[in-house]
Scaffold this motif. Sequence first.
Motif, PDB file in Angstrom:
ATOM      1  N   THR A 149      48.905 112.516  68.006  1.00 18.57           N
ATOM      2  CA  THR A 149      47.526 113.006  67.917  1.00 18.57           C
ATOM      3  C   THR A 149      46.579 112.166  68.764  1.00 18.57           C
ATOM      4  N   ARG A 150      46.982 110.956  69.124  1.00 18.61           N
ATOM      5  CA  ARG A 150      46.122 110.076  69.901  1.00 18.61           C
ATOM      6  C   ARG A 150      46.563 109.957  71.352  1.00 18.61           C
ATOM      7  N   SER A 151      47.499 110.778  71.787  1.00 20.80           N
ATOM      8  CA  SER A 151      47.998 110.678  73.157  1.00 20.80           C
ATOM      9  C   SER A 151      47.076 111.403  74.133  1.00 20.80           C
ATOM     10  N   GLU A 152      47.041 110.932  75.362  1.00 20.39           N
ATOM     11  CA  GLU A 152      46.198 111.522  76.396  1.00 20.39           C
ATOM     12  C   GLU A 152      46.572 112.978  76.695  1.00 20.39           C
ATOM     13  N   PRO A 153      47.871 113.332  76.807  1.00 24.95           N
ATOM     14  CA  PRO A 153      48.197 114.744  77.057  1.00 24.95           C
ATOM     15  C   PRO A 153      47.675 115.683  75.963  1.00 24.95           C
ATOM     16  N   VAL A 154      47.729 115.258  74.708  1.00 22.76           N
ATOM     17  CA  VAL A 154      47.235 116.092  73.614  1.00 22.76           C
ATOM     18  C   VAL A 154      45.716 116.219  73.696  1.00 22.76           C
ATOM     19  N   ALA A 155      45.028 115.133  74.021  1.00 25.40           N
ATOM     20  CA  ALA A 155      43.567 115.185  74.166  1.00 25.40           C
ATOM     21  C   ALA A 155      43.181 116.157  75.282  1.00 25.40           C
TER      22      ALA A 155
END
Length: 54
Positions: free
Chosen positions: A8-14
């Motif tokens: 949930t805190r990864s750059e791709p997900v953001a």
Amino acid sequence: MWRTGLQTRSEPVARMHELAPGERLLGWLYVGGRDRDKRGRRKPIHAKTMLTTL
């Protein structure tokens, strides 16, 4: 079901969720879905038997 963690805190997900700078995804809430093979109405549930309080 509530799901959180490193994903949930990864750059791709953001990027996928188009989060603005300073926004964070706390987690995902899985609410389920319908079984396409089953038809008709579901049996009612009684909330008092399924929920608790802290």
